[in-house]
Design an enzyme around this catalytic site. Structure first.
Site, PDB file in Angstrom:
ATOM      1  N   ASP A 152       0.755  -1.226   0.155  1.00  0.00           N
ATOM      2  CA  ASP A 152      -0.029   0.017  -0.108  1.00  0.00           C
ATOM      3  C   ASP A 152       0.903   1.033   0.177  1.00  0.00           C
ATOM      4  O   ASP A 152       1.887   1.307   0.565  1.00  0.00           O
ATOM      5  CB  ASP A 152      -0.896  -0.060   1.146  1.00  0.00           C
ATOM      6  N   HIS A 153       0.420   2.240  -0.846  1.00  0.00           N
ATOM      7  CA  HIS A 153       1.100   3.397  -0.612  1.00  0.00           C
ATOM      8  C   HIS A 153       2.518   3.568  -1.022  1.00  0.00           C
ATOM      9  O   HIS A 153       3.408   4.188  -0.391  1.00  0.00           O
ATOM     10  CB  HIS A 153       0.815   4.322   0.404  1.00  0.00           C
ATOM     11  N   GLU A 260      -3.172  -0.304  -8.344  1.00  0.00           N
ATOM     12  CA  GLU A 260      -4.163   0.943  -7.881  1.00  0.00           C
ATOM     13  C   GLU A 260      -3.311   1.983  -8.166  1.00  0.00           C
ATOM     14  O   GLU A 260      -2.237   1.949  -7.724  1.00  0.00           O
ATOM     15  CB  GLU A 260      -4.763   0.634  -6.673  1.00  0.00           C
ATOM     16  N   LYS A 302      -8.147  10.226   9.803  1.00  0.00           N
ATOM     17  CA  LYS A 302      -7.974   8.776  10.238  1.00  0.00           C
ATOM     18  C   LYS A 302      -8.787   8.355  11.372  1.00  0.00           C
ATOM     19  O   LYS A 302      -9.125   9.110  12.489  1.00  0.00           O
ATOM     20  CB  LYS A 302      -6.627   8.552  10.745  1.00  0.00           C
ATOM     21  N   HIS A 334      -9.748   5.698   0.092  1.00  0.00           N
ATOM     22  CA  HIS A 334      -8.932   5.515   1.136  1.00  0.00           C
ATOM     23  C   HIS A 334      -9.182   6.233   2.409  1.00  0.00           C
ATOM     24  O   HIS A 334     -10.104   7.031   2.494  1.00  0.00           O
ATOM     25  CB  HIS A 334      -7.383   6.161   0.513  1.00  0.00           C
TER      26      HIS A 334
END
Length: 485
Positions: A152-153, A260, A302, A334
């Site tokens: 991820d990321h 992605e 978050k 996200h």
């Protein structure tokens, strides 16, 4: 055969050739038990029970790789063809059995192993560790429907290679360092000057492709460009497109890896025109993506609910979903944890499917269980988090104010779990996870790490119950309430 052991996970009983396998719960953690002539292939300690020899094998990365060679269902796979996919990040490596129990009978594809480089650095884990935890969870639960593993990321070629070399089935490319935010608010004169420095062949081809045209979507929506905004947009996003093309050519093309693209880590909301431009340029250069994450209207902070005008979000999300539909990929959301107020919109409007990422919310449910069952440990964690908040803010942006968080000394043990229901406290506990897990005592021993894992082993039933309730709320609010297969 496995009656010689107590606390056997019945769902883990498997056979391969002459080898028998099952997992057993011990006081100090789970272990794999192997019997058969070839059990020498696995690392562990032999023991004899009822006249039969077994090998007790720790749940190591090495043993997980051997399991993956024997049982295909333990390997992560692409989620192409699945309309609804959910990233269920597991920062501690112990939540995935609970996640599986939540989604087992639902028409949703789980990405069980999902970690960013930031999370790896903060927790002290590796991609091998993350994938191994998912492998053991899948094996323990006997889950054979398929799962994904998302690097991820990731930002660089080296990071992407690291995740793929470990066996990850999905790459989320974070293009934030290649998006030229400085041009978003630059004077038009500067934009025009910089645009004129680009290759005339390039700009002429793009202007022919986009200017003075109408691009119809669905539901009566369409995309159009004016020249001034188009020039600015090209300068902002073209380096990110070039970076994505480079990563795709080196690692993704010709493979079954889910790719992605993340363009959400920016200073401004992604306009529909920008989204369409990025998607169309990728298509024109034969880059196939599985999903794309724009920055939607409003705030996705978050661990708390969406902040913003829900009606504006609905309009924004609809057109972004239509763009994704047109190009044949899923729209990705996200920082999707706990965004309950907009989940009905996501579930209703994303006709072509969606990918939702959660991560820190499962960590918070672990902390909730500790607050309920181990109040003294929670008090120490809470105080540490408050004291070290400024350090954690170097890695995450939140709006939490410690002034709104009740003094821990004024709260009774029975009310400690209410901290996990209050936005400011949730955010503080959410972003300090790395500091908490790596904190050291004066003698250099872990301050919280081993205690947290011991508590969650002791209260595993409570933790999985909390995950079932909390992740289950995510799914039902999205409209995922039954098995549609």
């Amino acid at each position: 055969m496995f009656n010689a052991f107590t606390n056997v996970y019945q769902t883990s009983v498997q056979k391969s050739g002459d080898l028998d396998f099952f997992m057993v719960k011990f006081d100090d953690g789970d272990m794999l038990v192997v019997s058969g002539a070839d059990m020498v292939l696995f690392d562990g300690t032999e023991t004899v029970k009822s006249g039969k020899t077994y090998k007790l094998c720790p749940l190591t990365v090495g043993n997980s790789k051997k399991i993956r060679k024997l049982f295909d269902f333990t390997n992560p796979v692409s989620h192409k063809g699945h309309k609804i996919t959910i990233g269920l990040g597991d920062r501690l490596g112990v939540a995935s059995p609970g996640h599986i129990r939540v989604i087992r009978d639902l028409d949703v594809f789980p990405v069980l192993a999902q970690q960013s480089m930031r999370e790896l650095n903060l927790t002290g884990r590796t991609y091998d560790d993350v994938l191994a935890a998912a492998v053991w969870a899948v094996f323990r639960e006997g889950y054979t429907k398929g799962y994904g593993a998302d690097g991820d990321h990731l930002k660089t070629h080296e990071e992407v290679k690291n995740a793929l070399d470990c066996g990850f089935s999905m790459i989320t490319l974070d293009c934030s360092e290649h998006i030229r935010n400085d041009f978003v608010s630059a004077p038009q004169s500067e934009v025009d000057a910089q645009y004129s420095q680009l290759s005339q062949t390039l700009t002429s081809a793009m202007e022919k492709e986009y200017l003075n045209k109408n691009f119809p979507l669905g539901d009566g929506l369409s995309i159009e460009y004016n020249e001034a905004d188009f020039r600015r947009m090209v300068l902002v996003y073209l380096p990110a497109i070039d970076h994505a093309r480079s990563i795709y050519a080196e690692f993704i093309a010709g493979s079954d890896i889910d790719f992605e693209l993340s363009i959400d880590e920016t200073q401004s909301t992604t306009s529909p025109q920008s989204h369409f431009f990025v998607a169309n340029e990728l298509k024109r250069h034969s880059v196939e993506i599985t999903s794309l994450a724009p920055r939607f209207a409003g705030e996705f902070q978050k661990g708390i609910d969406y902040r913003g005008d829900i009606s504006i979000f609905e309009q924004d999300f609809l057109i972004h979903s239509q763009i994704a539909d047109k190009f044949g990929y899923k729209i990705s959301v996200h920082s999707g944890s706990d965004k309950f107020s907009i989940f009905p919109i996501v579930g209703k409007s994303a006709h072509g499917g969606y990918h939702l990422k959660t991560a820190g919310t499962s960590w918070l449910e672990a902390i909730r269980v500790i607050a309920e069952r181990e109040p003294n440990l929670y008090r120490n964690i809470h105080s540490f988090a408050i004291s070290n908040l400024e350090e954690a803010k170097k890695y995450y942006h939140i709006s939490a104010s410690t002034e709104k968080i009740a003094d821990i000394d004024s709260v009774s043990d029975i009310d400690l779990c209410n901290y996990l229901n209050q936005d400011d406290a949730r955010q503080v506990l959410h972003i300090t996870y790395g500091l908490i897990l790596q904190a050291k005592s004066a003698d250099n021993s872990p301050m919280f790490h081993s205690k947290i894992y011991e508590a969650l082993r002791k209260h595993e039933v409570d933790y999985f119950s909390a995950l079932e309730k909390h992740i289950g709320k995510h799914l039902t609010t999205l409209g995922i309430t039954s098995n549609l297969q």
